[in-house]
Design a protein around this motif. Structure first.
Motif, PDB file in Angstrom:
ATOM      1  N   ALA A 109      50.879  39.878  48.729  1.00  0.00           N
ATOM      2  CA  ALA A 109      50.030  40.852  48.046  1.00  0.00           C
ATOM      3  C   ALA A 109      49.947  42.162  48.822  1.00  0.00           C
ATOM      4  CB  ALA A 109      48.639  40.275  47.834  1.00  0.00           C
ATOM      5  N   GLY A 127      41.940  37.595  50.393  1.00  0.00           N
ATOM      6  CA  GLY A 127      41.153  38.707  49.896  1.00  0.00           C
ATOM      7  C   GLY A 127      41.124  39.868  50.867  1.00  0.00           C
ATOM      8  N   ARG A 146      36.822  40.369  47.358  1.00  0.00           N
ATOM      9  CA  ARG A 146      37.498  41.430  46.623  1.00  0.00           C
ATOM     10  C   ARG A 146      39.006  41.269  46.815  1.00  0.00           C
ATOM     11  NH1 ARG A 146      34.578  44.906  49.752  1.00  0.00           N
ATOM     12  NH2 ARG A 146      36.518  45.984  50.257  1.00  0.00           N
ATOM     13  N   PHE A 147      39.753  41.718  45.834  1.00  0.00           N
ATOM     14  CA  PHE A 147      41.223  41.647  45.884  1.00  0.00           C
ATOM     15  C   PHE A 147      41.773  43.032  45.548  1.00  0.00           C
ATOM     16  CE2 PHE A 147      39.643  37.456  44.494  1.00  0.00           C
ATOM     17  CZ  PHE A 147      40.029  36.697  45.591  1.00  0.00           C
ATOM     18  N   ASP A 148      41.596  43.951  46.463  1.00  0.00           N
ATOM     19  CA  ASP A 148      41.963  45.351  46.231  1.00  0.00           C
ATOM     20  C   ASP A 148      43.320  45.646  46.883  1.00  0.00           C
ATOM     21  OD1 ASP A 148      39.464  45.708  44.989  1.00  0.00           O
ATOM     22  OD2 ASP A 148      38.512  46.160  46.915  1.00  0.00           O
ATOM     23  N   TYR A 149      44.387  45.267  46.198  1.00  0.00           N
ATOM     24  CA  TYR A 149      45.732  45.451  46.733  1.00  0.00           C
ATOM     25  C   TYR A 149      46.398  46.661  46.085  1.00  0.00           C
ATOM     26  CZ  TYR A 149      44.811  40.655  48.121  1.00  0.00           C
ATOM     27  OH  TYR A 149      44.234  39.523  48.647  1.00  0.00           O
ATOM     28  N   ASP A 176      42.176  32.555  40.343  1.00  0.00           N
ATOM     29  CA  ASP A 176      41.962  33.992  40.493  1.00  0.00           C
ATOM     30  C   ASP A 176      43.154  34.660  41.174  1.00  0.00           C
ATOM     31  OD1 ASP A 176      39.509  33.754  39.283  1.00  0.00           O
ATOM     32  OD2 ASP A 176      38.339  33.904  41.129  1.00  0.00           O
ATOM     33  N   SER A 177      43.746  33.973  42.142  1.00  0.00           N
ATOM     34  CA  SER A 177      44.913  34.518  42.842  1.00  0.00           C
ATOM     35  C   SER A 177      46.082  34.716  41.872  1.00  0.00           C
ATOM     36  CB  SER A 177      45.327  33.580  43.977  1.00  0.00           C
ATOM     37  OG  SER A 177      44.270  33.396  44.894  1.00  0.00           O
ATOM     38  N   VAL A 180      45.293  37.801  39.797  1.00  0.00           N
ATOM     39  CA  VAL A 180      45.461  39.044  40.561  1.00  0.00           C
ATOM     40  C   VAL A 180      46.938  39.418  40.640  1.00  0.00           C
ATOM     41  CG1 VAL A 180      45.305  40.045  42.878  1.00  0.00           C
ATOM     42  CG2 VAL A 180      43.341  38.842  41.910  1.00  0.00           C
ATOM     43  N   GLY A 183      48.319  40.640  37.477  1.00  0.00           N
ATOM     44  CA  GLY A 183      47.886  42.012  37.282  1.00  0.00           C
ATOM     45  C   GLY A 183      48.711  43.024  38.058  1.00  0.00           C
TER      46      GLY A 183
END
Length: 216
Positions: A109, A127, A146-149, A176-177, A180, A183
């Motif tokens: 990620a 995360g 949070r997952f802000d990649y 969730d992974s 993400v 996305g």
């Protein structure tokens, strides 16, 4: 860094594999033999004390940050070693089991631009920060992350597996992974095995064989 598989200059693909807690580089590299991948070069860093971090990957980022950064640096060294042998970046995979699967997903990620993909057996993203809020029962009492990649992973392949009742990896975090990474443009396959367990399964081995046979 331990190396196994195809000789230098003869590998059609490479994979950087991260072992789980209590495991070793040699253990995780044995997956290449189980999958029957003689044309693939495997690279595996060794965690200090056989553990990438001392607590659960669900712990607050204050506890995770330093060991995670060290693990990510080890994965980058693995990718650099594969590239130094002439393996193209788009034929290099990341992978791992348990703690190693979490590390491989996080490395993909954060640093996986141009890589072929990632194979995560019983894992989820660590995360980028704490999301706040109350402890969540579906995360085994941990807080959300949070997952802000940054960036995209268009065209990359992702395999994430987990058991319904995995004692270490909540299905919610694995799910969730997968969302993400979808996305971010990756082609994600998410597999939930029935019942309780925490192990590399035959479907995982088959997924590894299928992915790397194509790459090689």
């Amino acid at each position: 860094m331990r190396r196994a598989g195809a000789a230098e200059g003869r590998a059609g693909a490479g994979i950087i594999l991260a072992h789980g807690r209590g495991g070793s580089a040699a253990d995780i590299l044995s997956l290449l033999d189980h999958a029957g991948l003689p044309e693939v070069a495997g690279f595996a860093p060794e965690a200090p004390g056989q553990s990438w971090w001392p607590t659960s990957f669900l712990a607050p980022m204050a506890a995770m940050q330093a060991p995670l950064e060290a693990g990510l640096a080890a994965m980058r060294k693995g990718v650099a070693a594969a590239e130094a042998e002439g393996i193209p970046r788009d034929r290099i995979w990341l992978g791992g089991f348990s703690q190693g699967a979490c590390l491989a997903l996080e490395a993909f990620a954060r640093d996986g631009d141009g890589l072929a993909g990632v194979l995560a057996f019983s894992g989820g993203l660590v995360g980028t920060g704490d999301a706040g809020g109350a402890p969540d029962e579906v995360l085994y009492g941990a807080h959300a992350k949070r997952f802000d990649y940054a960036g995209r992973r268009d065209g990359a392949k992702v395999w994430i597996s987990v058991h319904e009742r995995d004692p270490h990896i909540p299905v919610k975090r694995a799910e969730d992974s997968a969302a993400v990474l979808r996305g971010m443009g990756a082609d994600v396959r998410f597999e939930v095995y029935p019942g309780a367990g925490h192990a590399v399964m035959q479907m995982d081995i088959s997924a590894m064989r299928g992915a790397l046979n194509v790459a090689a």
